[in-house]
Each structure stands twice: as C-alpha cells, then as structure tokens.
Scaffold this active site. Sequence first.
Site, short mmCIF file in Angstrom:
data_model
loop_
_atom_site.label_atom_id
_atom_site.label_comp_id
_atom_site.label_asym_id
_atom_site.label_seq_id
_atom_site.Cartn_x
_atom_site.Cartn_y
_atom_site.Cartn_z
N ASP A 227 0.71 -1.27 0.13
CA ASP A 227 -0.12 0.12 0.01
C ASP A 227 0.91 1.12 -0.04
OD1 ASP A 227 0.99 -0.51 2.33
OD2 ASP A 227 -0.83 0.01 3.60
N GLU A 228 1.99 1.16 -0.53
CA GLU A 228 3.03 2.39 -0.61
C GLU A 228 3.12 2.96 -1.92
OE1 GLU A 228 6.59 1.47 1.66
OE2 GLU A 228 7.68 3.12 0.73
#
Lengths: 304, 80
Positions: A227-228
């Site tokens: 989720d980066e």
Amino acid sequence: MIKNKPAKHKLANFLKLRVALGCAIGLMYALAVALLPEKNIEQPILFLLSIYLVSIAIAIFQYSVIPSYYILFNISIFLPLTIFLLSKPNEISAITILLLLSGIILFTNKGLKVSLSEINSIKVNLKLQTEIAEHVITRQKLSEMALYDNLTKVANQNMFEDSAKSSIRKACDNGYQMALLVIDLNGFKQINDKFGHDIGDKVLIEVADSIRKNIRSSDLVARLGGDEFVVILEHYNLGEIKVNLIESIQRSLNKDIDIEGNIVELRASIGTSIYPHDGDNLKTLLQNADVRMYDQKSNLKPNQ
Amino acid sequence: MPLPQLFSLAYPTDAENQEIFRQRAFRFFGYSIANMMGLIYGAGLISLVLYTYGAEKKSTALLFLLTAVIAIVLIFFLAT
C-alpha cells in the site's frame, strides 16, 4: 499507383467493368481484322496477329493478377476471328488459327502462373503483417509489464527510479526544486481482513486514481509495493504548489469511499522531502520522506 | 487457391479471402498505367498495319481513338 482506394463493395463492380471494357477492346480488333478488304486478307492477318499477341498481350497479361481479365480478353479476340477464318478455309487460315490458339494457351498459362505467385506473395505479406502486429502488441505488453504496476496501472519501481533520477538531474541542471512524496495507507491490513483482498485491490486502484487526478501531467505517481505509493512533483514551488498539490492529495486520501456498497475508511500518511533541502540523491530523499511519513503514522491513534 | 475462386470477380464472403481479393484488385489497378500504355502502343501498331493493308483511314482512326479513350478512362477514372 492508387490515388483513391475504392470502398470494398465497389471493388468487385470496378473489376467487372474493367473486364467488360477489356473484352470490348478485344472484340473491336477482331471486327477490324474481319472488315479488311477481301483481296489483302491473308498476309496482313498473320503479320497483324503476331504483332498483336506480342505487343498487346504481353503488355496487358504478363502482370495481371486477375485471370478472368486476360482469359476473356483472349477469348473475345479468338472466337470471332476463328469463326471468320473458318468461313474461308485455306492453308493460311489453318496456320493462323493454330498461331492464335498457341498464343492464347501460352499467355493464359503464363498469366495463371503470375496470378498464383502474386496471390502467394499477398498471402505471405498478410501473414508477415499479422506476425509483425502480434510482435508489436507483445512488445507493448512487455514494456508495460516492465514499467507499470499490473494492478493500479501506475508506474512501478523500475520506472519510478529512472524518472526520479532524471527529475533530480533536471532539477539540478535548471536550479529548481523537486518534491518526493511517500504515501502509505493507514490500516490497510484491517481493510483486507475485514472486506477481503478483492476490495483491498479496488481500494488500491481507487487510491492510485485519486492521486493521479490531483497531480499535473508532468508529475509521476508510482506504486512501490503493498500500500505504498510515491509521487514525484517536478518544478516544486513552496509558495504555490505545496498548498495546492500536497493538500489536495492528502484530502483525497482521507475520506470514506464506497467500494461495491462497502464504506471503507480511507486514511493515509504522507511524508515529503524536497530536493535540494532534504538531500541531493534519490536514496536520501526517499529515506527522509519515509522518516516523515512514519513520524506522521506514529502520531496517529493505535486503531488508525 | 481453388480455380473457381481464382477466376471469380465476385467479392468473397470470408474475411481472409476478402483481404486477398482487395490486395489483388489493388495490385491489378496498380499495374493499370503500364498495361494501358501497352494497349495504346499496340493499338497504334495495329492501326498502322490495318491502314497499310487497305483498311479505311476513317475506320482505322476511329478504332485507335476508341481504344485510347477506353485505356485513358481505365487509367484515370476507374480506381487508379
């Protein structure tokens, strides 16, 4: 040379008209020979036919890819002349018919071979075109796979590193600032656990779209994994862009979104580093942005 | 390619043969100028022979002109 390619449905009509006109020309010559004065009929016919077959037939039939055209052209000359010559039976008439017949067989045979070899070359061309098209599509897919993230369709780590290095170089050459944003979603694991991985994937797509909508065409968003996300903001100006761009990204990533009827509470932490204040290479800029992002994350409540 | 398809002037129904038909027709039209120049040259020669062997001057000229007109129409107006 084709100036205007006709529509598909008109092609067949054009061909038929051309064949009809070719036959009309053939018939005209047969008629002209038949109308020669009686006393001179034998000598000129032989001479005329040899010139006719050599000069016209080769010129028209040698390169024709439409067999019907040259076969009907031949028949349109051959039939009337044969009937005419048969009505005056003598040795020269017989020789002339033989000459005509052998000429027609020769040119038809040659014409058929030319047609078939042309058709084969067309087939080979079409096959090559298809293979080239497939090759181009495969190359496009491979380059997409190498440069873009499969799920969110934003840049992947490879493209991000290349773009970031080139942006730093440009910023260095031109003396302007560049900002690097590291974005991490808060509680993404809980979203996956609560709603499932399908919804989790859709959340990531939604986040990528939101970021893409808020940046300029010269900026770049990339997904580094999980989720980066990272964003490169070129021509970064503290006074104007910081407020407009970073805050609008932050706003768009801190709201509740509806994914297939499930209300997902979207929250994100953003760390920013600016070239040249926070570092002059990609590694340092990323480290600084990471530290700020984790600082922001650690200040949140435990459930976030 | 089967013979009936080779001789046919009708537009085929399947996609592959349609493309082959189109390419054949375009190549055929592409050769038009050379072919029709040959036709006009041949018509000139034959008119000369016919005239030499006693054909009427008017009829010979008409034959040549008609051939030349058809050849020019084929070059400039029909899919070339």
